[in-house]
Design an enzyme around this catalytic site. Structure first.
Site, PDB file in Angstrom:
ATOM      1  N   LYS A 242       0.824  -1.207   0.000  1.00  0.00           N
ATOM      2  CA  LYS A 242       0.000   0.000   0.000  1.00  0.00           C
ATOM      3  C   LYS A 242       0.862   1.262   0.000  1.00  0.00           C
ATOM      4  CE  LYS A 242      -3.427   2.865   0.520  1.00  0.00           C
ATOM      5  NZ  LYS A 242      -4.289   3.238  -0.607  1.00  0.00           N
ATOM      6  N   CYS A 296      -3.579  11.012   0.883  1.00  0.00           N
ATOM      7  CA  CYS A 296      -2.772   9.814   0.630  1.00  0.00           C
ATOM      8  C   CYS A 296      -1.355  10.152   0.179  1.00  0.00           C
ATOM      9  CB  CYS A 296      -3.454   8.934  -0.425  1.00  0.00           C
ATOM     10  SG  CYS A 296      -5.088   8.326   0.051  1.00  0.00           S
TER      11      CYS A 296
END
Length: 465
Positions: A242, A296
């Site tokens: 991720k 993010c």
């Protein structure tokens, strides 16, 4: 108690360590025999809870914000801009498959699958802030029972699930891994397409802290995700996957941005050169712009930079390059004004697009904020134009309706985020009404087909002759 005795004594709704075979556990999950708790009902958490509800049928969402919980209990989604989410939440609440609570410990007591999808931001010192994750893990641990499965979806520094979450759960519950399951299965969704991503736009990554955790988590996500599951060696590997996804994009964008700063000196349309370079199959350069925003990409590099002792100069440089783009944008604006003998001080500047992405009501780390702050420091009068937000907390700018844009005398316009609504801007009328309009800075090269008499600077293309 032996492992076989422990497994046989667990509740029939347990997915972890049950004596039942995979098919029996899968049927139990799909029948709604497996109670699920989703912790964190934000932009990604609520869509995830709703998809769990339509798939598994018994979901309680936990969120500490009473207003959020009240909306969900009434069958309404507080998350905007997600196609299909309003209808899905209303349907699942009406069916009784989805409910919500402000008490995470209550949810933990009721559930046998616990899914954590709370925010993991960074501090002012750019260090990972895992305080909310820690609090939720403590709540889950207080209600954890043998046979429960805990799944972390929140993005975390690699090693967090095994090295931080596991011991916290064991301490709070009095159980050991093997009596409960623990896996990391990262959220891989984007705002504006959450339901599509969760249901299977691309595979789900699954990494367990033991083999049984991986098997149980895989069973769950194979039912949610039409594209299937990609199992990896362990939870830490899944965490790295991720973070690496985000870091790749940050570094790639930094390369494109640095190339874009050379456009005028090289007398090259860098954006066009990038597009053509990408016709070669081994090249995949991203697009340059006025900065990198969102919750993010600007944060995830720090999940490696700070926890790791090994130097990460490339990641740090990429952050510096991307963080410098708002200042680069303001400097090009200053140059455009200077060509008409103007300075930033006292200049009336309209910022088009305050959110970090078109069509997404999210301000976090938006380049527009950094641009506005720099313009304010230089004494400019700033107007903010955005169809989704009226103001930016802590930033000194005057909201301006899109319909009123052509009525305001402006010295400059900066297009930061190209919302679809901006396609209807009457540029000819704007230029006529603003006799002093000196420069339009196009941060995303979306005005290529727009005839402008005003001097234009496009990031990646430079000043027009």
């Amino acid at each position: 108690m032996s492992e076989s005795e422990s497994a046989s004594s667990r509740a029939p709704d347990a997915l972890y360590g049950s004596a039942a075979d995979d098919e029996a556990r899968r049927r139990a999950f799909l029948r709604g025999d497996v109670p699920i708790a989703v912790y964190g009902l934000g932009k990604m958490g609520l869509p995830l809870a709703a998809v769990f509800a339509e798939t598994g049928g018994r979901v309680v969402g936990a969120d500490i914000d009473p207003a959020v919980v009240e909306e969900i209990r009434a069958g309404r989604s507080h998350v905007t801009g997600e196609p299909g989410l309003d209808e899905l939440v209303a349907d699942q609440v009406e069916r009784g498959s989805l409910t919500a609570t402000t008490d995470p410990r209550e949810a933990a007591t009721e559930a046998s699958v616990h899914v954590v999808i709370v925010p993991t931001p960074i501090t002012d010192r750019t260090e990972p802030d895992l305080a909310t994750l820690d609090a939720v893990v403590a709540d889950i641990g207080a209600g954890l029972a043998a046979g429960d499965l805990v799944i972390v979806e929140s993005t975390v520094p690699p090693g967090t699930t095994a090295g931080r979450v596991r011991p916290a759960l064991e301490e709070a519950s009095g159980l050991a891994l093997g009596e409960f399951g623990l896996a990391f299965c990262p959220e891989r969704t984007a705002s504006g397409r959450a339901l599509r991503d969760i249901r299977g736009a691309y595979p789900k990554v699954v990494g367990g802290c033991d083999d049984e955790s991986a098997r149980a988590a895989r069973l769950v996500y194979e039912e949610l995700n039409d594209s299937g599951v990609v199992p990896v060696a362990d939870a830490t590997t899944a965490e790295a996957v991720k973070v690496f996804e985000g870091v790749y994009r940050d570094v790639n964008i930094a390369l494109a941005n640095e190339l874009a700063t050379l456009a005028d000196e090289l007398d090259v349309d860098v954006a066009d050169a990038i597009e053509v370079a990408n016709t070669q199959p081994y090249c995949d350069l991203h697009e340059p712009g006025p900065g990198v925003g969102g919750h993010c990409i600007p944060y995830y590099p720090y999940f490696l930079i700070h926890p790791c002792e090994t130097a990460t100069p490339l990641l740090e440089t990429a952050r510096e390059v991307n963080d410098a783009m708002p200042a680069f944008t303001v400097e090009r604006l200053r140059e455009g004004l200077a060509r008409d003998g103007k300075s930033l001080e006292g200049a009336a500047v309209a910022l088009l697009g305050l959110t970090y992405r078109p069509g997404v009501e999210e301000l976090r780390a938006s380049p527009a904020i950094a641009i506005a702050e720099r313009l304010s420091d230089r004494g400019a009068e700033i107007y903010g134009v955005d169809p989704l937000v009226d103001e930016v907390p802590g930033v000194d700018l005057e909201p301006l309706a899109l319909e009123a844009l052509a009525e305001e005398p402006l010295d400059a316009v900066v297009l930061v985020t190209p919302h679809e609504e901006f396609e209807s801007i009457p540029w000819a009328a704007l230029e006529r009404s603003s006799d002093d309009l000196s420069v339009v800075v196009d941060g995303r090269r979306t005005l290529d087909e727009t005839p402008l008499e005003t001097r234009r600077y496009a990031i990646g293309r430079g000043f027009e002759p």
